[in-house]
Design a protein around this motif. Structure first.
Motif, PDB file in Angstrom:
ATOM      1  N   ALA A 150      62.396-100.666 -25.966  1.00 41.67           N
ATOM      2  CA  ALA A 150      63.608-101.246 -26.549  1.00 41.67           C
ATOM      3  C   ALA A 150      64.832-100.821 -25.750  1.00 41.67           C
ATOM      4  O   ALA A 150      64.817 -99.796 -25.070  1.00 41.67           O
ATOM      5  CB  ALA A 150      63.752-100.803 -27.997  1.00 41.67           C
ATOM      6  N   ASP A 151      65.873-101.649 -25.798  1.00 41.06           N
ATOM      7  CA  ASP A 151      67.101-101.287 -25.080  1.00 41.06           C
ATOM      8  C   ASP A 151      68.190-100.836 -26.044  1.00 41.06           C
ATOM      9  O   ASP A 151      69.296-100.491 -25.625  1.00 41.06           O
ATOM     10  CB  ASP A 151      67.607-102.455 -24.231  1.00 41.06           C
ATOM     11  N   LYS A 152      67.886-100.822 -27.354  1.00 41.40           N
ATOM     12  CA  LYS A 152      68.857-100.338 -28.332  1.00 41.40           C
ATOM     13  C   LYS A 152      68.135 -99.570 -29.440  1.00 41.40           C
ATOM     14  O   LYS A 152      67.117-100.021 -29.964  1.00 41.40           O
ATOM     15  CB  LYS A 152      69.648-101.486 -28.941  1.00 41.40           C
ATOM     16  N   TYR A 153      68.699 -98.410 -29.772  1.00 46.21           N
ATOM     17  CA  TYR A 153      68.115 -97.577 -30.813  1.00 46.21           C
ATOM     18  C   TYR A 153      69.185 -97.243 -31.851  1.00 46.21           C
ATOM     19  O   TYR A 153      70.345 -97.014 -31.501  1.00 46.21           O
ATOM     20  CB  TYR A 153      67.562 -96.277 -30.225  1.00 46.21           C
ATOM     21  N   ILE A 154      68.780 -97.214 -33.093  1.00 48.46           N
ATOM     22  CA  ILE A 154      69.678 -96.822 -34.178  1.00 48.46           C
ATOM     23  C   ILE A 154      69.202 -95.492 -34.730  1.00 48.46           C
ATOM     24  O   ILE A 154      68.043 -95.351 -35.124  1.00 48.46           O
ATOM     25  CB  ILE A 154      69.689 -97.860 -35.315  1.00 48.46           C
ATOM     26  N   LEU A 155      70.089 -94.513 -34.737  1.00 48.32           N
ATOM     27  CA  LEU A 155      69.814 -93.248 -35.403  1.00 48.32           C
ATOM     28  C   LEU A 155      70.627 -93.259 -36.692  1.00 48.32           C
ATOM     29  O   LEU A 155      71.851 -93.220 -36.654  1.00 48.32           O
ATOM     30  CB  LEU A 155      70.233 -92.056 -34.525  1.00 48.32           C
ATOM     31  N   TYR A 156      69.958 -93.341 -37.828  1.00 52.42           N
ATOM     32  CA  TYR A 156      70.667 -93.473 -39.089  1.00 52.42           C
ATOM     33  C   TYR A 156      70.347 -92.314 -40.030  1.00 52.42           C
ATOM     34  O   TYR A 156      69.265 -91.726 -39.984  1.00 52.42           O
ATOM     35  CB  TYR A 156      70.326 -94.797 -39.763  1.00 52.42           C
ATOM     36  N   ASN A 157      71.324 -91.975 -40.856  1.00 47.37           N
ATOM     37  CA  ASN A 157      71.153 -90.956 -41.885  1.00 47.37           C
ATOM     38  C   ASN A 157      70.930 -91.656 -43.219  1.00 47.37           C
ATOM     39  O   ASN A 157      71.854 -92.256 -43.760  1.00 47.37           O
ATOM     40  CB  ASN A 157      72.392 -90.053 -41.955  1.00 47.37           C
ATOM     41  N   PRO A 158      69.721 -91.591 -43.777  1.00 47.78           N
ATOM     42  CA  PRO A 158      69.428 -92.307 -45.023  1.00 47.78           C
ATOM     43  C   PRO A 158      70.174 -91.748 -46.225  1.00 47.78           C
ATOM     44  O   PRO A 158      70.232 -92.389 -47.277  1.00 47.78           O
ATOM     45  CB  PRO A 158      67.918 -92.124 -45.182  1.00 47.78           C
ATOM     46  N   LEU A 167      72.422-104.622 -38.243  1.00 46.61           N
ATOM     47  CA  LEU A 167      72.307-104.327 -36.812  1.00 46.61           C
ATOM     48  C   LEU A 167      70.938-104.729 -36.289  1.00 46.61           C
ATOM     49  O   LEU A 167      70.813-105.267 -35.185  1.00 46.61           O
ATOM     50  CB  LEU A 167      72.535-102.831 -36.566  1.00 46.61           C
ATOM     51  N   GLN A 168      69.904-104.472 -37.073  1.00 48.15           N
ATOM     52  CA  GLN A 168      68.554-104.841 -36.658  1.00 48.15           C
ATOM     53  C   GLN A 168      68.380-106.356 -36.611  1.00 48.15           C
ATOM     54  O   GLN A 168      67.723-106.890 -35.721  1.00 48.15           O
ATOM     55  CB  GLN A 168      67.524-104.238 -37.613  1.00 48.15           C
ATOM     56  N   VAL A 218      72.416 -96.166 -27.829  1.00 49.83           N
ATOM     57  CA  VAL A 218      72.086 -95.551 -29.109  1.00 49.83           C
ATOM     58  C   VAL A 218      73.243 -95.771 -30.069  1.00 49.83           C
ATOM     59  O   VAL A 218      74.403 -95.496 -29.727  1.00 49.83           O
ATOM     60  CB  VAL A 218      71.823 -94.035 -28.951  1.00 49.83           C
ATOM     61  N   VAL A 219      72.934 -96.267 -31.265  1.00 48.13           N
ATOM     62  CA  VAL A 219      73.932 -96.456 -32.302  1.00 48.13           C
ATOM     63  C   VAL A 219      73.706 -95.394 -33.382  1.00 48.13           C
ATOM     64  O   VAL A 219      72.625 -95.324 -33.964  1.00 48.13           O
ATOM     65  CB  VAL A 219      73.852 -97.857 -32.937  1.00 48.13           C
ATOM     66  N   LEU A 220      74.711 -94.579 -33.607  1.00 47.92           N
ATOM     67  CA  LEU A 220      74.636 -93.526 -34.610  1.00 47.92           C
ATOM     68  C   LEU A 220      75.263 -94.031 -35.903  1.00 47.92           C
ATOM     69  O   LEU A 220      76.423 -94.440 -35.910  1.00 47.92           O
ATOM     70  CB  LEU A 220      75.373 -92.285 -34.103  1.00 47.92           C
ATOM     71  N   ALA A 280      65.035 -98.713 -35.277  1.00 46.33           N
ATOM     72  CA  ALA A 280      65.774 -97.830 -36.181  1.00 46.33           C
ATOM     73  C   ALA A 280      64.966 -96.563 -36.440  1.00 46.33           C
ATOM     74  O   ALA A 280      63.782 -96.631 -36.765  1.00 46.33           O
ATOM     75  CB  ALA A 280      66.081 -98.542 -37.487  1.00 46.33           C
ATOM     76  N   ILE A 281      65.624 -95.403 -36.301  1.00 37.22           N
ATOM     77  CA  ILE A 281      64.961 -94.112 -36.457  1.00 37.22           C
ATOM     78  C   ILE A 281      65.754 -93.251 -37.427  1.00 37.22           C
ATOM     79  O   ILE A 281      66.970 -93.097 -37.281  1.00 37.22           O
ATOM     80  CB  ILE A 281      64.843 -93.381 -35.097  1.00 37.22           C
ATOM     81  N   ASN A 282      65.064 -92.687 -38.388  1.00 39.75           N
ATOM     82  CA  ASN A 282      65.675 -91.740 -39.316  1.00 39.75           C
ATOM     83  C   ASN A 282      66.072 -90.492 -38.531  1.00 39.75           C
ATOM     84  O   ASN A 282      65.226 -89.801 -37.975  1.00 39.75           O
ATOM     85  CB  ASN A 282      64.675 -91.384 -40.418  1.00 39.75           C
ATOM     86  N   ILE A 283      67.385 -90.206 -38.474  1.00 35.46           N
ATOM     87  CA  ILE A 283      67.866 -89.097 -37.649  1.00 35.46           C
ATOM     88  C   ILE A 283      67.317 -87.749 -38.129  1.00 35.46           C
ATOM     89  O   ILE A 283      67.213 -86.797 -37.347  1.00 35.46           O
ATOM     90  CB  ILE A 283      69.409 -89.084 -37.617  1.00 35.46           C
TER      91      ILE A 283
END
Length: 304
Positions: free
Chosen positions: A2-10, A24-25, A55-57, A33-36
């Motif tokens: 992938a060329d874009k990753y999301i690090l999200y705080n649930p 965003l997805q 990376v999108v935080l 999307a990855i759970n930070i």
């Protein structure tokens, strides 16, 4: 890959934050999307990315704090974007980024030169501020109320304004403090706040340091001291901090700028670092200079 990753705080922002991540997805189906909270090593995470991946935080000020401390010392070549999905969002407010928007803002420039605070021997970076006094009391009290509501399985929003009023009138006792800025010491009595600011805002929109600029060339931070005032007058002055008008109270508000700030109270009090509480503190030290203190060396910014 992938060329874009999301690090999200649930845990930041609730349902509205989840909708922002999904948007965003949806905009880019290849986004991952990855759970930070599940990222155990930022070095491993960024080493596994292609240089052109972004990376999108997604999270609030607390998420940012944990992120910058996690990437400290890690050489990052990727663009880092930020979508504020927290409750306070003071960093976002400071840089003019609106919460829960579909478009994220590149924040690489704000990550490479951050001040650090040492408290109880532990050193860590901070994004917005270190608060010592009534704000630390509010964070500590809010944490206790949150724990109680979770135990009762009946979570409720924390009313920090109500906590602050109760603290000003009844529960919090002002301290005497010594504040040393770039080697020069100042003594204050009846101190309600002794806060060091890297940006203008904290506490969910309080403009504590109206003239403080991030990434300023001299690297200085602002120490804001609210002092020499009784409970009733403190209660009258306190709301003016929200709009940055407290600076007119020259007898009770002192703002000192410097690269080195040491604060000592005459008795233990709670402290907060970007909204996270440290209890029973009698002093802390802040250092801020032109060196790259965080994870992004200055040389990398030219390519961003």
């Amino acid at each position: 890959m992938a060329d874009k990753y999301i690090l999200y705080n649930p845990y930041a922002g609730g349902a509205e934050a989840n909708e922002a991540v999904k948007a965003l997805q949806t905009a880019d189906e290849e986004t991952v999307a990855i759970n930070i909270c599940r990222v155990s090593s930022y070095r491993t995470f960024f080493d596994g990315l292609e240089p052109d991946a972004s990376v999108v935080l997604c999270g609030g000020d607390g998420t940012l704090n944990r992120f910058v401390n996690g990437i400290s010392g890690v050489e990052i070549k990727n663009k880092i974007y930020y979508l504020p999905t927290g409750t306070g969002n003071d960093f976002a407010r400071d840089i003019g980024c609106k919460p829960f928007e579909k478009s994220a803002v590149c924040i690489n420039d704000y990550l490479w030169r951050l001040p650090n605070v040492t408290v109880k021997v532990e050193k860590r970076l901070f994004v917005n501020n270190v608060g010592f006094g009534i704000d630390g009391y509010c964070c500590e009290t809010g944490d206790k109320l949150r724990e109680e509501s979770l135990k009762k399985k009946n979570p409720k929003p924390i009313n920090y304004t109500k906590i602050a009023i109760g603290g000003l009138l009844f529960h919090y006792k002002p301290k005497n403090a010594t504040v040393t800025v770039d080697g020069e010491s100042f003594k204050f009595k009846k101190v309600w706040l002794a806060t060091v600011m890297n940006g203008r805002y904290y506490g969910g929109g309080m403009m504590a340091a109206p003239d403080q600029e991030r990434n300023r060339q001299d690297g200085k931070v602002s120490a804001v001291v609210f002092h020499n005032v009784g409970k009733l007058l403190a209660l009258l002055i306190f709301p003016s901090i929200f709009i940055g008008k407290h600076t007119k109270y020259k007898k009770h508000m002192t703002i000192l700028e410097g690269n080195s700030v040491d604060v000592e109270f005459d008795s233990p009090t709670p402290l907060q670092i970007d909204g996270e509480t440290v209890s029973d503190v009698t002093g802390y030290s802040v250092r801020s200079d032109k060196a790259g203190l965080c994870g992004l060396p200055e040389r990398e910014l030219a390519a961003v």
